[in-house]
Design an enzyme around this catalytic site. Structure first.
Site, PDB file in Angstrom:
ATOM      1  N   LYS A  10      -0.307  12.807   6.363  1.00  0.00           N
ATOM      2  CA  LYS A  10      -0.516  11.999   7.503  1.00  0.00           C
ATOM      3  C   LYS A  10       0.779  11.298   7.824  1.00  0.00           C
ATOM      4  O   LYS A  10       1.398  11.356   9.173  1.00  0.00           O
ATOM      5  CB  LYS A  10      -1.816  10.962   7.363  1.00  0.00           C
ATOM      6  CG  LYS A  10      -1.644   9.970   8.402  1.00  0.00           C
ATOM      7  CD  LYS A  10      -2.771   9.100   8.182  1.00  0.00           C
ATOM      8  CE  LYS A  10      -2.615   7.834   7.592  1.00  0.00           C
ATOM      9  NZ  LYS A  10      -1.754   6.849   7.969  1.00  0.00           N
ATOM     10  N   ASN A  11       1.205  10.588   6.644  1.00  0.00           N
ATOM     11  CA  ASN A  11       2.408   9.556   7.083  1.00  0.00           C
ATOM     12  C   ASN A  11       3.671  10.288   7.489  1.00  0.00           C
ATOM     13  O   ASN A  11       4.624   9.627   7.831  1.00  0.00           O
ATOM     14  CB  ASN A  11       2.766   8.476   6.078  1.00  0.00           C
ATOM     15  CG  ASN A  11       1.580   7.377   5.888  1.00  0.00           C
ATOM     16  OD1 ASN A  11       0.596   7.652   7.037  1.00  0.00           O
ATOM     17  ND2 ASN A  11       1.578   6.668   5.075  1.00  0.00           N
ATOM     18  N   CYS A  33      -3.318  -6.563  10.433  1.00  0.00           N
ATOM     19  CA  CYS A  33      -4.835  -5.791  10.040  1.00  0.00           C
ATOM     20  C   CYS A  33      -5.248  -6.672   8.750  1.00  0.00           C
ATOM     21  O   CYS A  33      -4.717  -7.624   8.225  1.00  0.00           O
ATOM     22  CB  CYS A  33      -4.291  -4.628  10.172  1.00  0.00           C
ATOM     23  SG  CYS A  33      -3.320  -3.941   8.555  1.00  0.00           S
ATOM     24  N   LEU A  93      12.014  -6.114  11.680  1.00  0.00           N
ATOM     25  CA  LEU A  93      13.011  -5.034  11.096  1.00  0.00           C
ATOM     26  C   LEU A  93      13.468  -3.992  12.312  1.00  0.00           C
ATOM     27  O   LEU A  93      14.490  -3.548  12.499  1.00  0.00           O
ATOM     28  CB  LEU A  93      12.697  -4.484   9.817  1.00  0.00           C
ATOM     29  CG  LEU A  93      12.734  -5.648   8.685  1.00  0.00           C
ATOM     30  CD1 LEU A  93      12.173  -4.951   7.361  1.00  0.00           C
ATOM     31  CD2 LEU A  93      14.147  -6.113   8.508  1.00  0.00           C
ATOM     32  N   ASP A 123      -0.479   2.328  -1.227  1.00  0.00           N
ATOM     33  CA  ASP A 123      -1.546   3.081  -0.668  1.00  0.00           C
ATOM     34  C   ASP A 123      -2.340   3.693  -1.959  1.00  0.00           C
ATOM     35  O   ASP A 123      -3.365   4.250  -1.471  1.00  0.00           O
ATOM     36  CB  ASP A 123      -0.983   4.247   0.153  1.00  0.00           C
ATOM     37  CG  ASP A 123      -0.350   3.543   1.617  1.00  0.00           C
ATOM     38  OD1 ASP A 123      -0.779   2.321   1.903  1.00  0.00           O
ATOM     39  OD2 ASP A 123       0.084   4.337   2.299  1.00  0.00           O
ATOM     40  N   ILE A 125       4.031  -5.357  -2.153  1.00  0.00           N
ATOM     41  CA  ILE A 125       4.273  -4.995  -0.488  1.00  0.00           C
ATOM     42  C   ILE A 125       3.426  -5.690   0.426  1.00  0.00           C
ATOM     43  O   ILE A 125       3.739  -6.125   1.565  1.00  0.00           O
ATOM     44  CB  ILE A 125       4.179  -3.308  -0.450  1.00  0.00           C
ATOM     45  CG1 ILE A 125       4.860  -2.402  -1.526  1.00  0.00           C
ATOM     46  CG2 ILE A 125       4.745  -2.696   0.976  1.00  0.00           C
ATOM     47  CD1 ILE A 125       6.207  -2.366  -1.390  1.00  0.00           C
TER      48      ILE A 125
HETATM   49  C1  UD1 Z   1       3.715   2.792   6.029  1.00  0.00           C
HETATM   50  C2  UD1 Z   1       2.746   3.338   5.865  1.00  0.00           C
HETATM   51  C3  UD1 Z   1       1.688   2.814   5.137  1.00  0.00           C
HETATM   52  C4  UD1 Z   1       2.296   2.213   3.485  1.00  0.00           C
HETATM   53  C5  UD1 Z   1       3.427   1.346   3.954  1.00  0.00           C
HETATM   54  C6  UD1 Z   1       4.010   0.965   2.797  1.00  0.00           C
HETATM   55  C7  UD1 Z   1       2.731   5.098   7.775  1.00  0.00           C
HETATM   56  C8  UD1 Z   1       2.108   5.537   8.973  1.00  0.00           C
HETATM   57  N1  UD1 Z   1       2.274   3.945   7.047  1.00  0.00           N
HETATM   58  O1  UD1 Z   1       3.758   1.431   6.782  1.00  0.00           O
HETATM   59  O2  UD1 Z   1       0.657   3.685   4.841  1.00  0.00           O
HETATM   60  O3  UD1 Z   1       1.136   1.291   3.338  1.00  0.00           O
HETATM   61  O4  UD1 Z   1       4.649   1.975   4.611  1.00  0.00           O
HETATM   62  O5  UD1 Z   1       4.564   2.037   1.902  1.00  0.00           O
HETATM   63  O6  UD1 Z   1       3.887   5.546   7.434  1.00  0.00           O
HETATM   64  N2  UD1 Z   1       7.870  -5.563   7.052  1.00  0.00           N
HETATM   65  C9  UD1 Z   1       8.668  -6.691   7.449  1.00  0.00           C
HETATM   66  N3  UD1 Z   1       9.089  -6.403   8.797  1.00  0.00           N
HETATM   67  C10 UD1 Z   1       9.176  -5.271   9.561  1.00  0.00           C
HETATM   68  C11 UD1 Z   1       8.316  -4.213   8.923  1.00  0.00           C
HETATM   69  C12 UD1 Z   1       7.783  -4.256   7.660  1.00  0.00           C
HETATM   70  O7  UD1 Z   1       8.857  -7.651   6.930  1.00  0.00           O
HETATM   71  O8  UD1 Z   1       9.567  -5.259  10.466  1.00  0.00           O
HETATM   72  C13 UD1 Z   1       7.303  -5.559   5.666  1.00  0.00           C
HETATM   73  C14 UD1 Z   1       5.760  -5.371   5.831  1.00  0.00           C
HETATM   74  O9  UD1 Z   1       5.019  -6.432   6.083  1.00  0.00           O
HETATM   75  C15 UD1 Z   1       5.465  -4.954   4.162  1.00  0.00           C
HETATM   76  C16 UD1 Z   1       6.785  -4.147   3.918  1.00  0.00           C
HETATM   77  O10 UD1 Z   1       7.751  -4.609   4.832  1.00  0.00           O
HETATM   78  O11 UD1 Z   1       5.183  -6.089   3.400  1.00  0.00           O
HETATM   79  C17 UD1 Z   1       6.665  -2.700   4.087  1.00  0.00           C
HETATM   80  O12 UD1 Z   1       6.015  -2.315   5.177  1.00  0.00           O
HETATM   81  P1  UD1 Z   1       6.531  -1.069   6.029  1.00  0.00           P
HETATM   82  O13 UD1 Z   1       7.239  -0.083   5.049  1.00  0.00           O
HETATM   83  O14 UD1 Z   1       7.173  -1.379   7.036  1.00  0.00           O
HETATM   84  O15 UD1 Z   1       5.109  -0.319   6.500  1.00  0.00           O
HETATM   85  P2  UD1 Z   1       4.725   0.548   7.456  1.00  0.00           P
HETATM   86  O16 UD1 Z   1       6.192   1.420   7.810  1.00  0.00           O
HETATM   87  O17 UD1 Z   1       4.048  -0.207   8.490  1.00  0.00           O
END
Ligand code: UD1
Length: 423
Positions: free
Chosen positions: A21-22, A118, A127, A310, A332
């Site tokens: 899915k991801n 969420c 980021l 996950d 995370i």
């Molecule tokens: C993706 C996955 C999700 C998984 C996550 C971490 C998809 C659709 N979803 O989510 O299932 O749990 O990776 O492996 O692929 N963060 C920031 N700033 C940002 C973005 C993220 O601080 O702009 C932080 C988040 O709060 C978190 C960490 O970075 O603590 C990692 O998140 P991120 O890798 O961005 O998760 P997603 O890409 O949203």
């Protein structure tokens, strides 16, 4: 609304893993970068995939999903409809935010609802915005929407690390914008997850020039135009890890087909420490034979190749039945512990302290009425239900339909006693 009724089960047999899915979601968004046709294989039939189809159709793409093959036809993106993802869609599926990068690159303009938090905690997009601004985009946040425009995007050196390390979807967004930017871009502290590697391979196949997939440094040379392609999505490592956890918790030997063991090293290693004999065939078939007694372990979630967040909930369900005390550190999403209270209602003994959970293993869990809070927590409750005395009723299972293809029939094929009923 549906619920699952789950009975204690001994699993056996073989399960086939679906496409990831991801990996599929950002690749679907990446089709916005080209006007040519794409044929994408091994796409899972999931609610999230349907949501993304809806977004792409809204932008003028013609899409068909037939038995895992997604055909995206070459219609041009409707310039008038760059208002892509309204809040009601982004709220249900955060991955829709990764249309921002491709739309900006292709139309030089995009408007996407901000996802907000969420149940697994706050989920910032700083980021994503930083990386796109570095490429020259003008981004404003207004009334819950992120509006981005740029006369042209220009390659540059971007550091994309955040407080919690790399970000998967921020890497996807910035990468997809950079492939059509003018000149060279370097993304430092890029996510190394297999899903990002898969996205890079897709982008290369449609003509992007990228080096460094699977490493924290991605080097991109912008091109003017991208083409179409045929491409196969990687297997879902989280689904495979969920079945490994189910095998351990129910102490049942099972066989997993179609996964990529190289994406599961930390998970297989953890399962071995908990007490499973795991063999991997030349054709990547994974055979799991759990020990009669499970050992407690400490798990810390990290970005890839570390143990995935996950799979934290699913492995916590196993550790509730280990002989001794385990510690889980969630690095995370420090608030990703909604499943703790539900597992405790089944007789588990878990104490949460900030980003840590201390799990005192019990001999037995007991079926109960429990509430699914998010996608992976739902899977953990199914696993706990299959390993508990009596039966469990899992409410609000719509979460699980977002991310697990045919979960009921897959568990049933493994002799899992599970059925779907109206709540
Ligand atoms: C993706 C996955 C999700 C998984 C996550 C971490 C998809 C659709 N979803 O989510 O299932 O749990 O990776 O492996 O692929 N963060 C920031 N700033 C940002 C973005 C993220 O601080 O702009 C932080 C988040 O709060 C978190 C960490 O970075 O603590 C990692 O998140 P991120 O890798 O961005 O998760 P997603 O890409 O949203």
């Amino acid at each position: 609304m549906d619920k699952f009724v789950v009975y204690k089960s001994k699993l056996s047999g073989e399960v086939k893993i679906s496409g990831s899915k991801n990996a599929a979601l950002p690749i679907m968004a990446a089709t916005l970068l080209t006007d040519q046709d794409c044929l994408i294989y091994n796409v899972p039939d999931l609610k999230d995939v349907k949501t993304m189809i809806g977004i792409l159709e809204g932008l003028g793409k013609k899409i068909k999903l037939n038995r895992g093959t997604l055909s995206v036809k070459s219609n041009k993106i409707k310039k008038t409809k760059n208002f892509i993802a309204p809040y009601n869609l982004v709220r249900t599926m955060r991955a829709s935010f990764c249309c921002l990068g491709p739309l900006l690159a292709k139309l030089k303009k995009a408007k996407v609802a901000l996802p907000g938090g969420c149940v697994i905690g706050p989920r910032p997009v700083d980021l994503h915005i930083k990386g796109l601004r570095d490429l020259g985009a003008d981004i404003t946040i207004e009334r819950g929407y992120c509006q981005a425009k740029a006369k042209k995007l220009k390659g540059t050196h971007i550091y994309l690390g955040g407080a919690f390390g790399s970000s998967v979807l921020a890497t996807a967004n910035v990468l997809m914008a950079a492939v059509l930017a003018e000149g060279d871009t370097v993304i430092e502290h890029a996510a190394c997850e297999p899903e990002i590697e898969c996205l890079v391979l897709f982008l290369k196949k449609i003509g992007a020039r990228i080096e460094g997939e699977g490493t924290p440094i991605l080097k991109i040379r912008g091109v003017k135009k991208l083409s179409g392609c045929e491409f196969k999505i990687i297997p879902d490592r989280i689904e495979a890890g969920t079945f490994i956890a189910a095998s351990l918790a129910t102490k049942s030997p099972i066989t997993i087909k179609g996964a990529n063991p190289l994406h599961l090293t930390s998970v297989i290693e953890t399962a071995r420490r908990i007490g499973a004999e795991i063999k991997i065939d030349k054709d990547s078939t994974i055979f799991i034979k759990p020990a009669k007694k499970l050992k407690p372990v400490n798990i810390t979630t990290f970005p890839f190749p570390g143990f995935p967040t996950d799979l934290q909930a699913q492995f916590m369900a196993c550790l509730c039945l280990a002989e001794g005390i385990s510690l889980i550190a969630e690095k995370i999403y420090p608030d990703r512990f909604m499943h703790v209270a539900e597992l405790n209602r089944m007789g588990a003994s878990i104490q949460r302290n900030g980003p840590y959970a201390i799990i005192e293993g019990k001999e037995k869990l007991y079926g109960a009425e429990i509430m699914a809070s998010d996608l992976r927590a739902s899977a953990a409750l199914v696993i706990a239900g299959l390993a508990s005395e009596g039966n469990s009723q899992i409410l609000r299972v719509y979460h699980i339909d977002r991310g697990y293809e045919k979960i009921i029939s897959k568990f049933r094929k493994l002799n899992g006693k599970i059925k779907r009923e109206k709540q």
